[in-house]
Write a protein that holds these residues in place. Structure first.
Motif, PDB file in Angstrom:
ATOM      1  N   VAL A   1       0.880  -1.285   0.048  1.00 34.90           N
ATOM      2  CA  VAL A   1      -0.056  -0.120  -0.212  1.00 34.90           C
ATOM      3  C   VAL A   1       0.574   1.215   0.119  1.00 34.90           C
ATOM      4  O   VAL A   1       0.583   2.317  -0.276  1.00 34.90           O
ATOM      5  N   CYS A   2       2.239   1.156   0.396  1.00 33.02           N
ATOM      6  CA  CYS A   2       2.980   2.467   0.505  1.00 33.02           C
ATOM      7  C   CYS A   2       2.822   2.963  -0.928  1.00 33.02           C
ATOM      8  O   CYS A   2       3.840   2.421  -1.925  1.00 33.02           O
ATOM      9  N   HIS A   3       2.883   4.346  -1.297  1.00 31.91           N
ATOM     10  CA  HIS A   3       2.799   4.832  -2.209  1.00 31.91           C
ATOM     11  C   HIS A   3       4.090   5.193  -2.925  1.00 31.91           C
ATOM     12  O   HIS A   3       4.425   5.279  -4.207  1.00 31.91           O
ATOM     13  N   VAL A   4       5.230   5.164  -1.969  1.00 31.29           N
ATOM     14  CA  VAL A   4       6.714   5.135  -2.476  1.00 31.29           C
ATOM     15  C   VAL A   4       6.901   4.330  -3.543  1.00 31.29           C
ATOM     16  O   VAL A   4       7.634   4.524  -4.431  1.00 31.29           O
ATOM     17  N   ILE A   5       6.379   3.050  -3.311  1.00 31.66           N
ATOM     18  CA  ILE A   5       6.653   1.770  -4.492  1.00 31.66           C
ATOM     19  C   ILE A   5       5.244   1.471  -5.266  1.00 31.66           C
ATOM     20  O   ILE A   5       5.332   1.080  -6.376  1.00 31.66           O
ATOM     21  N   ARG A   6       4.105   1.923  -4.574  1.00 28.70           N
ATOM     22  CA  ARG A   6       2.979   1.372  -5.307  1.00 28.70           C
ATOM     23  C   ARG A   6       2.964   2.092  -6.641  1.00 28.70           C
ATOM     24  O   ARG A   6       2.298   1.756  -7.743  1.00 28.70           O
ATOM     25  N   ASP A   7       2.965   3.542  -6.401  1.00 26.35           N
ATOM     26  CA  ASP A   7       2.955   4.572  -7.537  1.00 26.35           C
ATOM     27  C   ASP A   7       4.208   4.549  -8.389  1.00 26.35           C
ATOM     28  O   ASP A   7       4.247   5.198  -9.290  1.00 26.35           O
TER      29      ASP A   7
END
Ligand code: SF4
Ligand code: F3S
Ligand code: FES
Length: 248
Positions: A153-159
């Motif tokens: 869920v962490c945006h640092v790698i999710r996105d």
């Protein structure tokens, strides 16, 4: 009483796939994983899903249910309306192998990159003596079942696929914090946390904490204290003076 639920499930291999609609029987007391198993048994025998304990303890059945990372075996059908369409997809941050099963080897790679517990060289195994109070803070982190939903869920790698090389994700930044809080660990973890494992990428959005099925306060109890330790090191007047003198 049983009823028929509408399920929309991701089907496909590798990067290709689509959502498929099913109508499937639900019985009282069931969880989403039960319904997925009934789908396998009755309509989609080749539907791939990973699971093991069906008790919320193995961390295998992580999936996204209506867009939220959840354990399939711990998500009760009674939390939805009977009229709801329930959409089940694989974790988005990791490559899909087939249907709901993804390749989570990113996480194993990150686990290997963190130096293991490093006790002082003059203390042998069996000689460690600790009080409960010494391990009080880090004990919470041992509840982790490695479902990897926090990393998912962490945006640092999710996105940002490009950040994967430089960011260990909340699960393994928490592991570094755990070791750094250990009274017998002598490895220097502060610089590595920041420079090699990407602690600085975390901007404290707390999405990891929100999805943790073990209710570990990842951000407040592991990541923020680790950030403070790193900052203390950087701005500690003695460390600053030492760096000035010895780096000349
Ligand atoms: Fe799962 Fe929580 Fe462990 Fe993250 S910290 S892997 S969300 S149990
Ligand atoms: Fe990511 Fe958790 Fe930090 S979601 S940004 S690691 S607080
Ligand atoms: Fe083990 Fe769900 S099957 S956590």
């Amino acid at each position: 009483m049983g009823y028929k639920a509408k399920f929309r499930v991701w089907r496909g291999e590798g990067g290709d796939g689509k959502l498929e609609d099913f109508t499937v029987e639900v019985n009282e007391g069931e969880v989403v994983l039960d319904v997925i198993h009934r789908l396998q048994a009755t309509q989609a025998p080749d539907l791939a899903v990973r699971w093991n304990c069906k008790a919320g303890k193995c961390g295998s059945c992580s999936m996204e249910i209506n867009g939220k990372p959840r354990l399939g075996c711990m998500t009760r059908m009674s939390t939805f309306e009977e009229s709801d369409t329930i959409t089940v997809t694989p974790m988005r941050t990791f490559p899909v192998i087939k249907d709901l099963v993804c390749d989570v080897s990113f996480n194993y790679q990150k686990a290997r990159e963190i130096p293991s517990f490093t006790p002082p060289s003059d203390v042998r195994p069996g000689e460690y003596r600790m009080q409960q109070i010494d391990v009080e803070r880090s004990q919470e982190f041992r509840k982790c079942i490695e479902c990897f939903m926090c990393n998912n869920v962490c945006h640092v790698i999710r996105d940002h696929e490009e950040n994967k090389t430089n960011f260990a994700g909340p699960r393994f930044l928490m592991r570094i914090a755990e070791l750094d809080m250990h009274p017998y660990d002598v490895a220097d973890r502060k610089d590595a946390a920041q420079e090699e494992h990407g602690l600085g990428y975390c901007n404290i959005t707390k999405c990891c904490t929100e999805v943790c099925p073990e209710h570990i306060k990842i951000t407040d109890n592991a990541l923020i204290p680790m950030k403070e330790r790193v900052v203390d090191r950087k701005y500690d007047p003695l460390v600053w003076l030492g760096n000035k003198i010895f780096r000349r």
